[in-house]
Motif scaffolding. Sequence first.
Motif, PDB file in Angstrom:
ATOM      1  N   ARG A  35       0.816  -1.212   0.000  1.00  0.00           N
ATOM      2  CA  ARG A  35       0.000   0.000   0.000  1.00  0.00           C
ATOM      3  C   ARG A  35       0.854   1.268   0.000  1.00  0.00           C
ATOM      4  O   ARG A  35       0.423   2.299  -0.480  1.00  0.00           O
ATOM      5  CB  ARG A  35      -0.982  -0.004   1.161  1.00  0.00           C
ATOM      6  N   SER A  36       2.084   1.191   0.539  1.00  0.00           N
ATOM      7  CA  SER A  36       2.926   2.391   0.535  1.00  0.00           C
ATOM      8  C   SER A  36       3.869   2.361  -0.663  1.00  0.00           C
ATOM      9  O   SER A  36       5.025   2.750  -0.577  1.00  0.00           O
ATOM     10  CB  SER A  36       3.683   2.526   1.851  1.00  0.00           C
ATOM     11  N   LEU A  37       3.378   1.905  -1.791  1.00  0.00           N
ATOM     12  CA  LEU A  37       4.091   1.906  -3.079  1.00  0.00           C
ATOM     13  C   LEU A  37       5.388   1.117  -3.017  1.00  0.00           C
ATOM     14  O   LEU A  37       6.377   1.470  -3.662  1.00  0.00           O
ATOM     15  CB  LEU A  37       4.383   3.340  -3.538  1.00  0.00           C
ATOM     16  N   ILE A  39       7.492   0.994  -0.698  1.00  0.00           N
ATOM     17  CA  ILE A  39       8.531   1.664   0.092  1.00  0.00           C
ATOM     18  C   ILE A  39       8.392   1.239   1.554  1.00  0.00           C
ATOM     19  O   ILE A  39       7.273   1.243   2.094  1.00  0.00           O
ATOM     20  CB  ILE A  39       8.378   3.197  -0.009  1.00  0.00           C
ATOM     21  N   ILE A  41       8.155   2.402   4.432  1.00  0.00           N
ATOM     22  CA  ILE A  41       7.930   3.728   5.003  1.00  0.00           C
ATOM     23  C   ILE A  41       8.194   3.746   6.505  1.00  0.00           C
ATOM     24  O   ILE A  41       8.624   4.751   7.058  1.00  0.00           O
ATOM     25  CB  ILE A  41       6.498   4.221   4.667  1.00  0.00           C
TER      26      ILE A  41
ATOM     27  N   TRP B 209       3.561  12.856   0.931  1.00  0.00           N
ATOM     28  CA  TRP B 209       4.687  12.415   0.115  1.00  0.00           C
ATOM     29  C   TRP B 209       4.313  11.173  -0.694  1.00  0.00           C
ATOM     30  O   TRP B 209       4.523  11.119  -1.908  1.00  0.00           O
ATOM     31  CB  TRP B 209       5.893  12.157   1.021  1.00  0.00           C
ATOM     32  N   LEU B 210       3.720  10.181  -0.023  1.00  0.00           N
ATOM     33  CA  LEU B 210       3.326   8.948  -0.723  1.00  0.00           C
ATOM     34  C   LEU B 210       2.272   9.244  -1.776  1.00  0.00           C
ATOM     35  O   LEU B 210       2.337   8.751  -2.897  1.00  0.00           O
ATOM     36  CB  LEU B 210       2.793   7.918   0.281  1.00  0.00           C
ATOM     37  N   ARG B 213       3.749  11.085  -4.766  1.00  0.00           N
ATOM     38  CA  ARG B 213       4.597  10.166  -5.506  1.00  0.00           C
ATOM     39  C   ARG B 213       3.744   9.240  -6.372  1.00  0.00           C
ATOM     40  O   ARG B 213       4.078   8.938  -7.500  1.00  0.00           O
ATOM     41  CB  ARG B 213       5.402   9.347  -4.500  1.00  0.00           C
ATOM     42  N   ASN B 214       2.629   8.837  -5.810  1.00  0.00           N
ATOM     43  CA  ASN B 214       1.738   7.915  -6.510  1.00  0.00           C
ATOM     44  C   ASN B 214       1.083   8.561  -7.738  1.00  0.00           C
ATOM     45  O   ASN B 214       0.955   7.934  -8.775  1.00  0.00           O
ATOM     46  CB  ASN B 214       0.664   7.430  -5.532  1.00  0.00           C
ATOM     47  N   TYR B 370      -2.877   4.463   2.216  1.00  0.00           N
ATOM     48  CA  TYR B 370      -1.427   4.460   1.988  1.00  0.00           C
ATOM     49  C   TYR B 370      -0.595   3.903   3.139  1.00  0.00           C
ATOM     50  O   TYR B 370       0.538   3.521   2.931  1.00  0.00           O
ATOM     51  CB  TYR B 370      -0.940   5.875   1.692  1.00  0.00           C
TER      52      TYR B 370
END
Lengths: 96, 601
Positions: A35-37, A39, A41, B209-210, B213-214, B370
Motif C-alpha cells: 500500500r505504501s508503493l 517503500i 515507510i 509524500w506517498l 509520488r503515486n 497508503y
Amino acid sequence: MRLDIRLPIGLMFAVIGALLTVYGIAFSDNAIYERSLGININLWWGAILLAFGVVMFWLGRRGTSSVQPADDTAEGRNLEQREANVESAGRKRGGH
Amino acid sequence: MNLTAIDWVIMAVYLVFVLGIGFWLRRSIRTSTDFFLSGRSIPAWVCGLAFISANLGAQEVIGMGASGAQYGIATSHFYWIGAIPAMVFVGIFMMPFYYGSRARSVPEYLKLRFDEKTRGFNAITFAVMTVFSSGISMYAMAKIIKSLHLFDEAFAWAHVAPERIFDASILISSLIVLIYIFLGGLTSAIYNEVLQFFLIVAGFLPLVWLGLRNVGGLSGLAEKAPAGFMHSWKGMSNTAENPLGIEWFGLAMGLGFVLSFGYWCTDFLVVQRAMAAESMSAARRTPLIAAVPKMFFPFLVIVPGIIAVSLPSTVPMPNTVASDGSTNALARKGIIPQKVDEKTGKPEFDTAGNPVLDYTLAIPNMLMFYFPTGILGLGLTALLASFMSGMAGNVTAFNTVFTYDIYQSYIHPGATDRHYLWIGRIATVGGIALSIAAAYAAMQSENIMNMLQLVFGFVNAPLLATFLLGMFWKRASANGAFFGLLAGTAAAAIHHGLTLPEGAAWGIKGGWLTGGSWIAHTYHREMAANFWTAIWAWAICFIVTVVVSLFTAPRDERELVGLVYSLTERPKDEGGSWYNRPITLGVAVLLMTVALNFFFW
C-alpha cells in the motif's frame, strides 16, 4: 521544576522513531508495504523521526527556554505586582 | 485493515507523554496567573506553535481535507487570505493593546476599554459558544473514529459492543485532556499543543509524500484532478465559474477581512496563547511565527483531499463506513465513498437523485489507503492529537473567561488567589462535562446544534468592528460599542433571514423571516451567503458604533492610555536583532503568502 518543552518532544519522537525503525528492519520485506508503493515507510520515516527527536532533545539539553512559577524570579514578582495594580485600577475605573 | 501491536504501542507512547507533561508541570502551578496565563513566561516560538495548534482542531484537519476534495486548491484561500493577513495584523497592531493593557482575557480588555455590559455580553456568549463548539468537534471526531472500524477488533476482544466506540473515543480523549489541563493549566495545554503540532506534521507529511509520488507529483496531480482544482484564483471574477461560488470582492471582504480578522484578532482561544508570552516582543511575534507553518498547511491537509478524489475509482476502497464490507457497493469518486445515513444505514441521494459523497472521509481514507501498520499508528495518533489540541484550546479559553470574567466579576469578587485557582480547576471539569453533554446533544439532533452555531455566528460577526474602533478610535464610547454590537448581531440575523443559497429550502440556511415567500437575494453557494452575512453585520456594527459614540460622552483620555492606539507609546522592539523584529517578520510572511498565491494562480 523547570521543563524545556524540547526535552519531552525530543524524547517522544526519538522513542517513536526508534520503534518504527526497528519494526521496519524486523519486517522489511513484507506484503504490508504494497500500500505504501513498495517503500518501507516505517524504516525511512522512523529514521527521520529518530534523528529529529535526537536533535530536539540535544537542543533542549543545551538551551534555556523554560517555564517557571512567577514568584520564583524578581521579574515574575514584579509582573504579578503590576498585574495586581492593573486589576485594582480596572475596578476603580469600572466604578466598583 | 487492522491495528497490530506496534500501532497500539505508538498510541500508548503519545499518551504517556501528554499525561507526563501534565504531571510534571503540576508543581509549577502556584498562582492563578500560572494556571490561566502560564505566568506570562513562555518563549515566542512555543506560543506561536501553540497558537496554530489550538486552532488546528479535528474539524480543521477533517474539514479542510473534505473541502480540498470538494473544491480543490481554492480551499487554501482559508489560509492565505483567511488567516495570514489577520495573523500579521493582530501581531503588529493589536497585540500591543492586548498584552500591554495586562488584560487577562479578551472580554477583560473590553471591560477596560469600554464598560461592564460589553464585557458581560462578550464573556457569556463566548463561554457558551466555546462549550458548544468543543462539543460539536468531539461529536465529529468520534463519528470519524467509529467509521474507520480500526478499533472493532479490539472492542470485540474486550466483549464490548462496537457501538461503544463512539462513547469510548469521547470519554477517553476528554479524560486525558481533563487530566493534563487540570494539573498544569495553560502551560500544560500549550506544551502539549506544541507536541501535538509536531505530531500532526509527522503523521501527515509522509501521507502527502506517498500520495504525490503515486499520482506523479504536483504536475501529475494537476492532470488527474478534476478541472480547475489546482487553481486558486482562476474564475474568481464571476460567481458561477469557480468552485466556491463567490466573486473576489465577497471573498476578500467576507473571508479575508470580516471573518478572518474577526476570528484571529478577537477570539480568546488563539489570543490567549499570545498573552502567555514572556514579553511584549514575544507576544507580538507569536502570531507571526504561527503564520509561517500556517501558510504551508494547505499542502498538509488540502492536498491529501485533492489526491483522494483524483485517484482512479478502480483502486481498492479502504473499508470504512460499513463493517460488513458493503462499502464497495456504494457510489464513489476516487476513494471518497457515498454518504450513508446513520440511522437507516441506507446510502444517501440528493433531490436530483445523484449520490451524496461523504467528503469528511477524505483524510481518514487516505490514511487507511497508503499507511501500512506501524506508520498507521502514527497517522492515527496525529488525528487524535489534532482532536485533543483543539479541545484543549477550547477548555483553557473557557476556564479563564469563566473564572475571571464571570465568576470573579459577578459571582464572587474579592476572594483569594487560591480560591480562583481552585475555581479554575473546577471550571475545567465543568467545561469538559458540558462539552460532552453538547456532543451527545449533537448526536440526538444535529439541527439544534446547527441552529445554535448559527445564532452564535450572528453574535460573533460584528465583534471585529467593536475591537477595531475600540483600539484605533479614542472617541468610541462604551454605549456606542454596546449598541453597535447589538445592532450588528441583529443585522446578521436579518440578512440571513432575508437571503437564501441557490436551491435551499428556507429555514436553517436562511429566508426564515418571511418564510421564504420573499427573498432579497439568492446566493450561488451557502458559503457566499455566510460571507455576506458577516459583511453586513460588520458594516452595521461599525456605523452604529460611530453614530452612537458621537452622541454620547467620550471616556476621559487619561483612562485610555495603553488601550487606544493614538494614546499609547509605540512599543519598542526590545533587544532583538533586526530580523527578529515583528515588523520584519510580518513583511516576510506577507511576501511569502503572495508568492504562494502566484504559484497556484
